[in-house]
Scaffold this motif. Structure first.
Motif, PDB file in Angstrom:
ATOM      1  N   ALA A  23       0.834  -1.193   0.000  1.00 20.63           N
ATOM      2  CA  ALA A  23       0.000   0.000   0.000  1.00 20.63           C
ATOM      3  C   ALA A  23       0.869   1.244   0.000  1.00 20.63           C
ATOM      4  CB  ALA A  23      -0.909   0.001   1.210  1.00 20.63           C
ATOM      5  N   SER A  25       1.298   5.534  -0.039  1.00 20.95           N
ATOM      6  CA  SER A  25       0.672   6.792   0.350  1.00 20.95           C
ATOM      7  C   SER A  25       1.671   7.925   0.166  1.00 20.95           C
ATOM      8  CB  SER A  25       0.214   6.751   1.814  1.00 20.95           C
ATOM      9  OG  SER A  25       1.307   6.539   2.676  1.00 20.95           O
ATOM     10  N   SER A  30      -0.372   6.511  -9.598  1.00 18.04           N
ATOM     11  CA  SER A  30      -0.432   6.126 -11.012  1.00 18.04           C
ATOM     12  C   SER A  30       0.777   6.604 -11.809  1.00 18.04           C
ATOM     13  CB  SER A  30      -1.713   6.669 -11.649  1.00 18.04           C
ATOM     14  OG  SER A  30      -1.731   8.085 -11.586  1.00 18.04           O
ATOM     15  N   ARG A  71      -1.618  -4.140 -10.241  1.00 14.16           N
ATOM     16  CA  ARG A  71      -1.743  -2.911  -9.467  1.00 14.16           C
ATOM     17  C   ARG A  71      -3.165  -2.396  -9.572  1.00 14.16           C
ATOM     18  NH1 ARG A  71       2.500   1.226 -11.760  1.00 14.16           N
ATOM     19  NH2 ARG A  71       1.401   2.704 -10.399  1.00 14.16           N
ATOM     20  N   ASP A  72      -3.600  -1.728  -8.515  1.00 17.83           N
ATOM     21  CA  ASP A  72      -4.906  -1.099  -8.473  1.00 17.83           C
ATOM     22  C   ASP A  72      -4.661   0.372  -8.179  1.00 17.83           C
ATOM     23  OD1 ASP A  72      -7.436  -0.095  -7.837  1.00 17.83           O
ATOM     24  OD2 ASP A  72      -8.074  -1.923  -6.846  1.00 17.83           O
ATOM     25  N   ASN A  73      -4.683   1.184  -9.205  1.00 16.34           N
ATOM     26  CA  ASN A  73      -4.369   2.600  -9.030  1.00 16.34           C
ATOM     27  C   ASN A  73      -5.418   3.319  -8.181  1.00 16.34           C
ATOM     28  OD1 ASN A  73      -2.005   2.369 -10.479  1.00 16.34           O
ATOM     29  ND2 ASN A  73      -2.901   3.119 -12.393  1.00 16.34           N
ATOM     30  N   ALA A  74      -6.639   2.830  -8.190  1.00  8.59           N
ATOM     31  CA  ALA A  74      -7.692   3.452  -7.375  1.00  8.59           C
ATOM     32  C   ALA A  74      -7.445   3.230  -5.888  1.00  8.59           C
ATOM     33  CB  ALA A  74      -9.056   2.909  -7.767  1.00  8.59           C
ATOM     34  N   LYS A  75      -6.759   2.122  -5.568  1.00  8.03           N
ATOM     35  CA  LYS A  75      -6.495   1.786  -4.165  1.00  8.03           C
ATOM     36  C   LYS A  75      -5.037   1.990  -3.784  1.00  8.03           C
ATOM     37  CE  LYS A  75     -10.291  -1.523  -3.775  1.00  8.03           C
ATOM     38  NZ  LYS A  75     -10.683  -2.924  -3.433  1.00  8.03           N
ATOM     39  N   ASN A  76      -4.247   2.542  -4.721  1.00  7.09           N
ATOM     40  CA  ASN A  76      -2.829   2.814  -4.452  1.00  7.09           C
ATOM     41  C   ASN A  76      -2.093   1.575  -3.947  1.00  7.09           C
ATOM     42  OD1 ASN A  76      -3.431   5.435  -5.155  1.00  7.09           O
ATOM     43  ND2 ASN A  76      -3.223   6.279  -3.100  1.00  7.09           N
ATOM     44  N   THR A  77      -2.351   0.452  -4.581  1.00  3.02           N
ATOM     45  CA  THR A  77      -1.801  -0.809  -4.107  1.00  3.02           C
ATOM     46  C   THR A  77      -1.249  -1.625  -5.270  1.00  3.02           C
ATOM     47  OG1 THR A  77      -3.397  -0.818  -2.285  1.00  3.02           O
ATOM     48  CG2 THR A  77      -2.282  -2.894  -2.779  1.00  3.02           C
TER      49      THR A  77
END
Length: 122
Positions: A23, A25, A30, A71-77
């Motif tokens: 994760a 932060s 992206s 990767r999930d750019n919406a979840k920053n993961t």
């Protein structure tokens, strides 16, 4: 400043699976190339997989066909799905980020997580 926190490591038998997550932060996720590196005891840190900001994906040869980075750019993961694990996959796995295009060189990554231990028993 980007902070990276890995999770999902553990002990698994050979042939088993684990899913690592990282994760992020503090930055615009992206725009970063994300990667996983690993370091086994007594060995140098080595590249495992990367997912560039432009969608390019690459793996080191020893994990191709067994590991999948996503990767999930919406979840920053960013994730690393590890299947058919082998004892030689035992290492501390590190998540890394760089504000640039793909690279397999750890020296070109700007931000690092604290690492998560993966142990594969035979």
């Amino acid at each position: 400043q980007v902070q990276l926190v890995e999770s999902g490591g553990g002990l698994v038998q050979a042939g088993g699976s684990l899913r690592l997550a990282c994760a992020a932060s503090g930055g615009t996720f992206s725009t970063y190339t994300m990667a996983w590196f690993r370091q086994a005891p007594g060995k140098e840190r080595e590249f495992a997989a990367a997912f560039s900001r432009n969608g390019y994906i690459n793996y080191t040869g020893s994990v191709k066909g067994r590991f999948t980075i996503s990767r999930d750019n919406a979840k920053n993961t960013v994730f690393l799905q590890m299947n058919s694990l082998k004892p030689e996959d035992t290492a501390v796995y590190y998540c890394a980020a760089r504000m640039g295009s793909y690279s397999g060189s750890y020296s070109l990554y700007d931000y690092w997580g604290q690492g998560t231990q993966v142990t594969v028993s035979s």
